[in-house]
Design an enzyme around this catalytic site. Structure first.
Site, PDB file in Angstrom:
ATOM      1  N   GLU A 228       0.871  -1.177   0.000  1.00 40.81           N
ATOM      2  CA  GLU A 228       0.000   0.000   0.000  1.00 40.81           C
ATOM      3  C   GLU A 228       0.903   1.220   0.000  1.00 40.81           C
ATOM      4  OE1 GLU A 228      -3.105  -0.091  -0.500  1.00 40.81           O
ATOM      5  OE2 GLU A 228      -3.321  -2.266  -0.321  1.00 40.81           O
ATOM      6  N   CYS A 262      -1.819   9.395   2.603  1.00 40.27           N
ATOM      7  CA  CYS A 262      -1.387   8.823   1.318  1.00 40.27           C
ATOM      8  C   CYS A 262      -2.362   9.103   0.186  1.00 40.27           C
ATOM      9  CB  CYS A 262      -1.144   7.319   1.453  1.00 40.27           C
ATOM     10  SG  CYS A 262      -2.600   6.393   1.980  1.00 40.27           S
TER      11      CYS A 262
END
Length: 517
Positions: A228, A262
């Site tokens: 991720e 993110c």
């Protein structure tokens, strides 16, 4: 003689290499997994409930640590860290029996009489390497999936969040099985030592540079990975949208957690005609959210450390600051900042910002925006603000990203029924809800036959003949609606039963009337 024996033992021990703390944790988890206790659904549910209890009983300790690391308020810590985890745990507990059950699959003519299904089974020992920006959310959410899937897991919180890592190391063993789910703290050397060990899956959240290191280490053992990562998530604002609302939502998505998200909008693309209006509306939203003095606002965070502070400040070189720009290195404070008239070759456009800095670039329209987006690496998220469904559809059809969100920011992360993950440079694999369970399970194919109906198999046995090939072609290539066959068979059975019932009723009626006369 005894002294001599002790001397020999000491000499032998001197040459036996001692296991590192990381090796011990992996060995402990492996041994615990081999007992088979993690496979029991009752054990999994019990562990998940214990984890859920942790967040209700120890919220104060969790929030205090996050406050020290990232200056998040107690309410902010719950809102962005633990609330989602509580929801994920509740979902896993309620759906676990359904997720773990054998999954029937469609059969072909050759397997019509066989039992064919998919059986989810645990992978084994999973390594979970968390990130520092949301230290509980992105570390514990994969752990929820690992527990639900019946795995053991070694948990490695980010050392960058010093206080949170310490609290996690102290609290997790008090609530969940400390042998199956050991916590290993430390920095780069400890992580490197963990990566030398053999795992059955590695789940890493962080940046693409470290992601490549993780993948390289995993390749030595052919260990599958979930990465991720991040990237520069674009945000296109259409000139025909409600610019005030769009900028309010973009400002929330950008400056939450001081930009250290993110999936935060990394930069804005818009036409020159609305460039100045966008700046003004973002400025108004910043004031609304964080007051005239964000530094004193309890809801505005801090950069995690001075190294990242310096990295972000370096990105501002040769850029025009339209809003903000105030900073304090000793306090790791950077005000919500907007950059105007940014060029594609600017330093701030060469890497993911991961901080409270929002560049605005002008484009001639949707066509140029799409071309600009496609020139870069595939981002983790892509945002488009427009009232026009055709614009949204073009973004969907003509770009690629981990996720796409129209007319809002970040909130797709909260939807457990959507897979969360990147593509290309922004990562591989996905999780959340059932996707976490499947990601950390082996979906085992099972076909169970009986030792009968051998005549059907003759077509596959030598000698091979054109006639046998013809039969094989029919059974393998012929498309048959088994659902239709099933319905027809059921109809035939019901018809037969109805006929029998009708005949019995006629016999009763006939007997009654004949007997009566």
């Amino acid at each position: 003689q005894r002294a001599s024996s002790r001397h020999k033992v000491c000499c032998l021990l001197h040459f036996v290499p001692r296991m590192s703390r990381e090796q011990q944790a992996v060995a402990l988890a492996r041994k615990a997994f081999e007992t088979g206790r993690s496979k029991s659904l009752e054990h999994r549910i019990r562990q998940l409930k214990n984890l859920q209890r942790l967040f209700t009983e120890r919220q104060k300790e969790i929030s205090n640590a996050i406050k020290k690391d990232l200056n998040k308020s107690e309410v902010g810590a719950q809102l962005y860290e633990t609330l989602g985890l509580e929801g994920e745990i509740s979902l896993a507990i309620s759906k676990l029996k359904e997720w773990a059950a054998p999954r029937p699959v469609q059969k072909n003519l050759l397997t019509l009489s066989d039992t064919v299904y998919i059986k989810p089974e645990p992978l084994g020992v999973v390594l979970i390497i968390g990130a520092w920006n949301y230290p509980w959310a992105v570390t514990i959410q994969p752990l929820i999936g690992a527990i639900a899937a019946g795995n053991a897991a070694v948990v490695k919180p980010s050392e960058v969040c010093v206080h949170t890592a310490k609290v996690m190391e102290e609290l997790l063993p008090l609530y969940i099985d400390k042998e199956l789910y050991p916590v290993v703290t430390g920095g780069v050397p400890e992580t490197q030592e963990l990566l030398r060990q053999r795992f059955d899956h590695i789940f890493y959240t962080g940046n693409s540079m470290v992601g490549k290191v993780i993948m390289e280490a995993a390749a030595k053992h052919l260990t599958p990975v979930t990465l991720e990562l991040g990237g520069k998530s674009p945000c296109y604002i259409d000139k025909n949208c409600d610019i005030s609302i769009a900028c309010r939502r973009v400002a929330w998505g950008k400056y939450t957690n001081c930009g250290q998200t993110c999936i935060a909008p990394d930069y804005i693309l818009c036409e020159a005609s609305i460039h100045d209006r966008v700046i003004e509306e973002v400025k108004k939203a910043i004031k609304e959210f964080y007051t005239d003095n964000p530094k004193a606002c309890p809801d505005y965070g801090r950069i995690i450390n001075q190294r990242h502070f310096k990295r972000i400040m370096a990105l501002l070189e040769n850029s025009t600051i339209a809003v903000g720009g105030d900073n304090d290195e000793s306090n790791c404070y950077i005000a919500p900042t907007v950059l105007c008239d940014v060029k594609p070759e600017a330093k701030v456009m060469q890497e993911e910002i991961f901080g409270p800095v929002l560049p605005i670039l002008t484009v001639s329209g949707l066509d140029e925006a799409i071309k600009f987006i496609n020139k870069g690496e595939k981002p983790l998220a892509l945002y488009v603000f427009t009232p026009d469904d055709k614009v949204i559809q073009r973004m969907i059809d003509e770009t690629s990203s981990g996720g796409l969100l129209a007319n809002d920011c970040l909130v797709h992360y909260s939807v457990s029924s959507l897979p969360f993950g990147g593509v290309g440079n922004s990562g591989m694999g996905c999780y959340h809800g059932k996707f976490s369970f499947d990601q950390l399970s082996h979906l085992r194919s099972c076909l169970l036959k009986k030792l009968n109906m051998e005549g059907v198999n003759s077509m596959r046995y030598p000698p091979h003949t054109p006639k046998k090939l013809g039969w094989a072609r029919f059974f393998i290539l012929k498309t048959v609606d088994l659902g239709w066959i099933g319905r027809m068979a059921l109809f035939a059975v019901l018809t037969a039963v109805a006929a029998v019932v009708l005949q019995v009723m006629l016999n009763i009626i006939t007997t009654f009337y004949c007997g009566g006369t």
